[in-house]
Scaffold this motif. Structure first.
Motif, PDB file in Angstrom:
ATOM      1  N   LYS A   1      -6.240   0.972 -14.649  1.00 51.15           N
ATOM      2  CA  LYS A   1      -6.558   2.371 -14.410  1.00 51.15           C
ATOM      3  C   LYS A   1      -7.401   2.471 -13.138  1.00 51.15           C
ATOM      4  O   LYS A   1      -8.369   1.716 -12.970  1.00 51.15           O
ATOM      5  CB  LYS A   1      -7.325   2.961 -15.597  1.00 51.15           C
TER       6      LYS A   1
ATOM      7  N   LYS B   1       0.239 -10.052 -10.814  1.00 55.05           N
ATOM      8  CA  LYS B   1       0.131  -8.591 -10.813  1.00 55.05           C
ATOM      9  C   LYS B   1      -0.435  -8.108 -12.143  1.00 55.05           C
ATOM     10  O   LYS B   1      -0.146  -8.667 -13.201  1.00 55.05           O
ATOM     11  CB  LYS B   1       1.489  -7.954 -10.533  1.00 55.05           C
TER      12      LYS B   1
ATOM     13  N   ASN C   1      -2.710  -6.888  -7.006  1.00 54.87           N
ATOM     14  CA  ASN C   1      -1.971  -8.052  -6.530  1.00 54.87           C
ATOM     15  C   ASN C   1      -3.010  -9.141  -6.246  1.00 54.87           C
ATOM     16  O   ASN C   1      -3.820  -9.004  -5.333  1.00 54.87           O
ATOM     17  CB  ASN C   1      -1.198  -7.717  -5.253  1.00 54.87           C
TER      18      ASN C   1
ATOM     19  N   THR D   1      -1.677  -1.033  -9.398  1.00 54.86           N
ATOM     20  CA  THR D   1      -1.315  -2.418  -9.700  1.00 54.86           C
ATOM     21  C   THR D   1      -2.090  -3.356  -8.796  1.00 54.86           C
ATOM     22  O   THR D   1      -2.035  -3.231  -7.569  1.00 54.86           O
ATOM     23  CB  THR D   1       0.198  -2.651  -9.502  1.00 54.86           C
TER      24      THR D   1
ATOM     25  N   THR E   1      -0.763   5.577 -10.626  1.00 52.20           N
ATOM     26  CA  THR E   1      -0.558   4.264 -11.226  1.00 52.20           C
ATOM     27  C   THR E   1      -1.095   3.233 -10.240  1.00 52.20           C
ATOM     28  O   THR E   1      -0.918   3.379  -9.028  1.00 52.20           O
ATOM     29  CB  THR E   1       0.931   3.986 -11.506  1.00 52.20           C
TER      30      THR E   1
ATOM     31  N   ARG F   1      -8.125  -6.089 -19.983  1.00 55.45           N
ATOM     32  CA  ARG F   1      -7.357  -6.404 -18.773  1.00 55.45           C
ATOM     33  C   ARG F   1      -7.332  -7.910 -18.528  1.00 55.45           C
ATOM     34  O   ARG F   1      -6.317  -8.476 -18.131  1.00 55.45           O
ATOM     35  CB  ARG F   1      -7.950  -5.695 -17.559  1.00 55.45           C
TER      36      ARG F   1
ATOM     37  N   SER G   1       2.029   6.689  -1.707  1.00 50.56           N
ATOM     38  CA  SER G   1       1.670   5.333  -2.118  1.00 50.56           C
ATOM     39  C   SER G   1       0.678   4.785  -1.098  1.00 50.56           C
ATOM     40  O   SER G   1       0.656   5.214   0.057  1.00 50.56           O
ATOM     41  CB  SER G   1       2.900   4.427  -2.232  1.00 50.56           C
TER      42      SER G   1
ATOM     43  N   GLN H   1      -1.504  -4.245 -14.030  1.00 47.28           N
ATOM     44  CA  GLN H   1      -1.677  -2.794 -14.002  1.00 47.28           C
ATOM     45  C   GLN H   1      -3.054  -2.432 -14.553  1.00 47.28           C
ATOM     46  O   GLN H   1      -3.495  -2.985 -15.571  1.00 47.28           O
ATOM     47  CB  GLN H   1      -0.589  -2.105 -14.822  1.00 47.28           C
TER      48      GLN H   1
END
Length: 570
Positions: A494, A490, A231, A229, A227, A466, A184, A492
């Motif tokens: 690509k 938040k 913020n 995300t 994945t 998005r 991560s 998500q």
């Protein structure tokens, strides 16, 4: 000896249990030299990954609060860690109290996880130790024990831990079993910047969190299969924002609402050198002296305000500046830039109402206008105007209505025009049935939403789908929660959409984790590399053996390692 340990474990358990059952989060003092706090784990960065927002106990040394000039208590966390010996003793009491098989210990209900600040005085430089129960049904069947060790920053990548060493550390504590290694990372896309070795703080930030499997090397760039995300935290009022003028308009609206509530108005510095009364007279003379209809004027204004092809012009300006301002909105625009007193407002509105009463003007207004002045204009079409006493708070209330009406249309114009939502979804924010203060708060929420959308649309260049999802998320959030510029929205996405932002940048946080087991019995060993220490209660000193090149572009990373052991109860 054993009975004394059992007794101490019972006493410690009773203290924790009492604190756990309390609704308040007030700290308690244990054995004079230990302070126990109950808080959410996500308030402490290094514990967030393992605890999330679940309640935890924090044990530390009590430190007197230092009061700053503004009377806000500040605690120096560097003075609050305990010795590793004391920390291990607390963990042993916690573990013993949860073991139903231990003699003279009852079948106690599970406690919140326990974490203890340590002073890093041991050879491993332990900064935290922790314990967490594992339950089978309603019975505690095991305890996970954690240790968090830290190392100061280094720019030497060869000095960083390798994945092989991380795997070996995991195998030391757990029998051979199938393991998985996940990665991560967090990158900063927008926020504080460094200029000439000085950090220029920003109240807004956009970071992106990546998660992926099959890590192959330390500090590897997240693959496009990750994945991701976003913020997003945006503070309004930045003078560099293309929405700054609209922010000032909202602030003026807020000052009017506050004036109605408190009886005192803090007038903003006028943006026009011409007085509000003279600007109003000029508008009335313009209406009286022209043969063109207001519709033609509006069309001309719209033509003149078409977006330019200059790429340096913020695209949001063209979206938010409407070319169909009616008479009331044009009057609002002039007054918001020039009024400096209650008398200004009253004098301007008196000029307008008299012109309407004598038929000097026949202004055009939007069909759905709802302000008191708009209603007077509709009445003037039929030569029947109600008497309005422009005394007391009436003028400021009328001006506030004009501003609310105009700004609602501004927000609708963009959100509906860009097909980001529907009027039905905006009904909560556009309601005129609540008091004026609440109406302004709801408009402020819409403004904050637009600042968020602007950041993602113009800076990140996110596509329509998005932005649509982000708009729905923001609207849903603000229908339930109060206005909060600190909130992180938040989204998500690509990774390919923002790959050009992070591929050649260094992460602010990078993490690899080896895990084995399943469900609540899963155990993890992880290493985190970060651009700043994740532990706030110790001071890291520079390595005297490392030569720092101030001109080097290589980042310095702090290393934080988390190890976990599983203690099963027979």
């Amino acid at each position: 000896m054993g009975s004394r340990v059992i007794s101490s474990a019972k006493e410690f358990y009773n203290t924790l249990r009492s604190l756990q059952d309390q609704e308040s989060n007030n700290p308690c003092i244990y054995e004079v030299d230990i302070q126990i706090l109950k808080m959410n784990g996500d308030t402490i960065p290094v514990l967030n990954i393992y605890c999330g927002n679940q309640p935890v106990f924090i044990c530390e040394k009590p430190v007197p609060k230092i009061y700053e000039p503004d009377d806000q208590p500040m605690t120096k966390t560097s003075n609050c860690p305990l010795t590793i010996m004391k920390a291990r003793q607390l963990l042993s009491w916690y573990t013993l109290s949860q073991n139903a098989n231990a003699s003279a210990v009852d079948n106690n209900p599970a406690l919140h996880p326990l974490w203890v600040r340590c002073d890093m005085s041991d050879p491993a430089r332990t900064a935290w130790v922790g314990a967490e129960t594992v339950c089978t049904g309603n019975k505690v069947s095991a305890v996970k024990l954690y240790s968090i060790t830290c190392k100061g920053s280094t720019v030497d990548k060869k000095a960083l831990i390798t994945l092989d060493v991380l795997k070996q550390e995991h195998k030391k504590r757990h029998p051979p079993s199938s393991t998985a290694i996940k990665g991560s990372a967090r990158f900063s896309l927008f926020g504080s910047t460094v200029v000439e070795n000085t950090t220029v703080e920003s109240q807004s930030s956009v970071t992106v969190d990546f998660k992926w499997s099959h890590v192959e090397s330390v500090l590897e760039t997240p693959p496009l299969s990750s994945t991701a995300t976003l913020n997003i935290r945006v503070a309004i009022g930045d003078m560099r924002s293309p929405m700054y003028e609209m922010y000032r308009e909202l602030e003026f609206l807020q000052s009017l609402a506050d004036g109605l509530r408190t009886g005192e108005t803090e007038w903003m510095e006028p943006l026009e050198s011409t007085s509000a009364v003279n600007l109003t007279k000029a508008l009335l003379e313009e209406l009286q002296g022209t043969a063109k209809t207001l519709q033609e004027d509006a069309a001309k204004t719209a033509e003149n305000s078409k977006p330019t092809t200059d790429m340096d012009t913020p695209i949001f300006n063209s979206f938010l500046e409407r070319g169909d301002l009616d008479f009331v909105e044009q009057l609002w625009v002039r007054m918001k830039k020039s009024v400096t007193s209650y008398h200004d407002i009253g004098d301007c509105l008196k000029l307008v109402t008299e012109a309407l009463r004598y038929g000097d003007i026949k202004p055009w207004i939007h069909r759905d206008s709802s302000s008191s002045l708009s209603k007077l204009i509709l009445q003037s079409y039929h030569q029947q105007i109600d008497h309005v006493s422009l005394t007391g708070v009436t003028p400021i209330h009328m001006l506030l209505e004009m501003g609310l009406d105009k700004m609602r249309k501004d927000y609708i114009n963009y959100l509906i025009g860009e097909e980001l939502t529907t009027l039905n979804h905006l009904s909560y924010f556009l309601s005129g049935e609540v008091d004026p203060q609440e109406q302004v708060i709801r408009l402020r929420k819409l403004h904050h939403l637009l600042e968020v959308i602007m950041t993602c649309g113009t800076f990140l260049g996110l596509p329509y789908d998005r932005l649509f999802l982000l708009t729905q998320s923001c609207l849903q959030h603000y229908k339930t929660y109060p206005y909060d510029e600190e909130h992180e929205f938040k989204l998500q996405i690509k990774p390919a959409l923002i790959s050009h932002f992070y591929e050649k940048e260094n992460p602010v946080l990078w993490r690899a984790e080896v895990s084995s087991g399943h469900g609540p019995r899963e155990v993890r060993t992880s290493v985190q590399l970060s651009d700043r220490p994740l532990v706030d209660h110790v001071i890291f000193e520079a390595d005297p053996n490392e030569t720092v090149n101030v001109d080097s572009e290589d980042p310095a990373f702090f290393t934080t390692m988390v190890c976990c052991s599983l203690v099963n109860f027979a």
